[in-house]
Design a protein around this motif. Sequence first.
Motif, PDB file in Angstrom:
ATOM      1  N   ILE A 210      82.031  26.514 -53.016  1.00  0.00           N
ATOM      2  CA  ILE A 210      83.606  25.588 -53.412  1.00  0.00           C
ATOM      3  C   ILE A 210      84.846  27.078 -53.127  1.00  0.00           C
ATOM      4  N   LEU A 211      84.648  28.346 -53.689  1.00  0.00           N
ATOM      5  CA  LEU A 211      85.601  29.154 -53.640  1.00  0.00           C
ATOM      6  C   LEU A 211      85.760  29.319 -51.665  1.00  0.00           C
ATOM      7  N   ASP A 212      84.519  29.585 -50.890  1.00  0.00           N
ATOM      8  CA  ASP A 212      84.456  29.936 -49.125  1.00  0.00           C
ATOM      9  C   ASP A 212      85.618  28.581 -48.567  1.00  0.00           C
ATOM     10  N   VAL A 213      85.582  27.613 -49.369  1.00  0.00           N
ATOM     11  CA  VAL A 213      86.404  26.236 -48.760  1.00  0.00           C
ATOM     12  C   VAL A 213      88.390  25.544 -49.133  1.00  0.00           C
ATOM     13  N   TYR A 214      88.102  26.192 -50.809  1.00  0.00           N
ATOM     14  CA  TYR A 214      88.801  26.247 -52.129  1.00  0.00           C
ATOM     15  C   TYR A 214      89.544  27.420 -52.285  1.00  0.00           C
ATOM     16  N   GLY A 215      89.101  28.620 -52.141  1.00  0.00           N
ATOM     17  CA  GLY A 215      89.347  29.456 -52.843  1.00  0.00           C
ATOM     18  C   GLY A 215      91.285  29.616 -52.582  1.00  0.00           C
ATOM     19  N   ASP A 216      91.950  30.516 -53.298  1.00  0.00           N
ATOM     20  CA  ASP A 216      93.108  30.732 -52.582  1.00  0.00           C
ATOM     21  C   ASP A 216      92.820  32.328 -51.949  1.00  0.00           C
ATOM     22  N   PRO A 217      93.457  32.231 -50.949  1.00  0.00           N
ATOM     23  CA  PRO A 217      92.986  33.506 -50.073  1.00  0.00           C
ATOM     24  C   PRO A 217      93.888  34.635 -50.331  1.00  0.00           C
ATOM     25  N   GLU A 218      94.515  34.558 -51.414  1.00  0.00           N
ATOM     26  CA  GLU A 218      94.991  35.687 -51.570  1.00  0.00           C
ATOM     27  C   GLU A 218      94.701  36.277 -53.176  1.00  0.00           C
ATOM     28  N   LYS A 219      93.223  35.658 -53.598  1.00  0.00           N
ATOM     29  CA  LYS A 219      92.552  36.074 -54.935  1.00  0.00           C
ATOM     30  C   LYS A 219      90.980  36.256 -54.189  1.00  0.00           C
ATOM     31  N   LEU A 278      85.087  12.554 -48.286  1.00  0.00           N
ATOM     32  CA  LEU A 278      83.570  12.113 -48.843  1.00  0.00           C
ATOM     33  C   LEU A 278      83.726  12.976 -50.344  1.00  0.00           C
ATOM     34  N   GLY A 279      84.616  13.243 -51.090  1.00  0.00           N
ATOM     35  CA  GLY A 279      84.716  13.769 -52.442  1.00  0.00           C
ATOM     36  C   GLY A 279      84.187  14.866 -52.584  1.00  0.00           C
ATOM     37  N   ILE A 280      83.911  16.154 -51.505  1.00  0.00           N
ATOM     38  CA  ILE A 280      82.727  16.699 -51.332  1.00  0.00           C
ATOM     39  C   ILE A 280      82.762  17.800 -52.487  1.00  0.00           C
ATOM     40  N   LYS A 281      84.250  18.478 -52.655  1.00  0.00           N
ATOM     41  CA  LYS A 281      84.071  19.562 -53.512  1.00  0.00           C
ATOM     42  C   LYS A 281      84.033  18.425 -55.009  1.00  0.00           C
ATOM     43  N   GLN A 282      84.365  17.334 -55.277  1.00  0.00           N
ATOM     44  CA  GLN A 282      84.260  17.364 -56.806  1.00  0.00           C
ATOM     45  C   GLN A 282      82.372  17.132 -56.971  1.00  0.00           C
ATOM     46  N   LEU A 283      81.771  16.769 -56.026  1.00  0.00           N
ATOM     47  CA  LEU A 283      80.046  16.009 -55.863  1.00  0.00           C
ATOM     48  C   LEU A 283      79.577  17.968 -56.532  1.00  0.00           C
ATOM     49  N   ALA A 284      80.343  18.849 -55.445  1.00  0.00           N
ATOM     50  CA  ALA A 284      79.588  20.246 -55.845  1.00  0.00           C
ATOM     51  C   ALA A 284      80.138  21.239 -56.856  1.00  0.00           C
ATOM     52  N   GLU A 285      81.429  20.618 -57.593  1.00  0.00           N
ATOM     53  CA  GLU A 285      81.817  20.758 -58.883  1.00  0.00           C
ATOM     54  C   GLU A 285      81.094  20.362 -59.922  1.00  0.00           C
ATOM     55  N   ASN A 286      80.718  18.798 -59.655  1.00  0.00           N
ATOM     56  CA  ASN A 286      79.359  18.485 -60.389  1.00  0.00           C
ATOM     57  C   ASN A 286      78.159  18.791 -60.371  1.00  0.00           C
ATOM     58  N   LYS A 287      77.685  19.777 -59.112  1.00  0.00           N
ATOM     59  CA  LYS A 287      76.547  19.847 -59.814  1.00  0.00           C
ATOM     60  C   LYS A 287      76.487  21.472 -60.630  1.00  0.00           C
ATOM     61  N   MET A 288      77.312  22.354 -60.045  1.00  0.00           N
ATOM     62  CA  MET A 288      77.311  23.872 -60.063  1.00  0.00           C
ATOM     63  C   MET A 288      77.782  23.765 -61.879  1.00  0.00           C
ATOM     64  N   ASN A 289      78.827  22.851 -62.533  1.00  0.00           N
ATOM     65  CA  ASN A 289      78.137  22.430 -64.088  1.00  0.00           C
ATOM     66  C   ASN A 289      77.685  22.302 -64.209  1.00  0.00           C
ATOM     67  N   GLU A 290      76.207  21.431 -64.110  1.00  0.00           N
ATOM     68  CA  GLU A 290      75.037  20.844 -64.266  1.00  0.00           C
ATOM     69  C   GLU A 290      74.350  22.226 -64.727  1.00  0.00           C
ATOM     70  N   PHE A 291      74.437  23.036 -63.736  1.00  0.00           N
ATOM     71  CA  PHE A 291      73.552  24.743 -63.471  1.00  0.00           C
ATOM     72  C   PHE A 291      74.216  25.985 -64.747  1.00  0.00           C
ATOM     73  N   PHE A 292      75.680  25.272 -64.756  1.00  0.00           N
ATOM     74  CA  PHE A 292      76.030  26.766 -65.741  1.00  0.00           C
ATOM     75  C   PHE A 292      75.827  26.034 -67.120  1.00  0.00           C
ATOM     76  N   SER A 293      76.204  24.543 -67.508  1.00  0.00           N
ATOM     77  CA  SER A 293      75.603  23.845 -68.716  1.00  0.00           C
ATOM     78  C   SER A 293      74.031  23.979 -69.212  1.00  0.00           C
ATOM     79  N   LYS A 294      73.184  24.428 -68.326  1.00  0.00           N
ATOM     80  CA  LYS A 294      71.803  24.169 -68.384  1.00  0.00           C
ATOM     81  C   LYS A 294      71.789  25.266 -69.230  1.00  0.00           C
ATOM     82  N   GLY A 295      72.502  26.813 -68.259  1.00  0.00           N
ATOM     83  CA  GLY A 295      72.551  28.290 -68.833  1.00  0.00           C
ATOM     84  C   GLY A 295      72.890  28.221 -70.329  1.00  0.00           C
ATOM     85  N   LEU A 296      74.205  27.986 -70.497  1.00  0.00           N
ATOM     86  CA  LEU A 296      75.391  28.011 -71.644  1.00  0.00           C
ATOM     87  C   LEU A 296      73.708  26.852 -73.129  1.00  0.00           C
TER      88      LEU A 296
END
Length: 324
Positions: A210-219, A278-296
């Motif tokens: 996600i960051l590779d596409v939507y990240g802040d170039p400065e950060k 296509l709403g891809i960022k939201q789909l990726a964030e949903n999948k990301m949060n799914e795995f972080f939630s499993k870890g937590l």
Amino acid sequence: MSSEIFLKAIDQEIVRTQYGDNPVELYEPIEYLMSLGGKRMRPLLTVIATNIFSDDWEHAIKPAIGVEVFHNFTLMHDDIMDAAPLRRGKPTVHEKWDKNVAILSGDVMLVCAYELMTAVEDGIFKQVIRRFNRTAAEVCEGQQLDMNFASRNDVTEEEYIDMIRLKTSVLLGFALELGGMIANAGETNIKLLYEIGTNVGIGFQLKDDILDVYGDPEKFGKQVGGDIIENKKTFLLIEALAQAKGKPEEKELAHWLSVQEFDKNEKVKAVTAIYDSLGIKQLAENKMNEFFSKGLSDLEKLAATAERKKPLLDLIEMLIEREN
């Protein structure tokens, strides 16, 4: 105990660690690569996991650095395969020396990782080495799958998740598992630690996508849109290919994936616009949060006090919120 104390001890031990002396060309690249820094996330996970179940976390430092040396060994060889000119803003080993030096130095780096792993107590030595061997093989399997995906346009979401599990997250799982073994945390807790690391690792890689596409170039610390420029099979591209079927975006996406000569900024902007429609960022964030939630969720199941688990909870939350 805070992560800052653990990181300071890890960094001090890395500075003290000697890999070999002669010939200089063999060992100097190892010291060079290890001196470039990085997040030190993997050794930190090992020490944090040890501290959850034991006050003797210092015993975990050397084997934890073994995990970090192994990780950097994979980076040294990955950089050769990717013909990467830079690593953490500095010339890669094969650029600073040459490809043959990087291959051989990487080989001995793997040996050094095993040497550091021998610092564990005799009672768990075979178990540690057996798990380390399996993990090391899986990391290589993941790298090969990633290379295979470059020539395929039919990679599924499930295949991609399995690839990043092998290439990236099993080593995070082993890092936590190793800490549990060192602390004699018990079979159930050790398995939970491995699952925490594996799921958080998948979330970590999806965050990278996600960051590779939507990240802040400065950060972000590297070129935003690099995956788009290279047509790299990330979760976002795989999902976009699936979501675009039968829609106007399908033809446009196919154009940008096939065009040989293009303006990089134009391609990044165009493909990002397709992702947005296509709403891809939201789909990726949903999948990301799914795995972080499993870890937590697995972290809550660990048989330890909230105070003991807090450094690991803080680290996971930092990974969720990170911008680079």
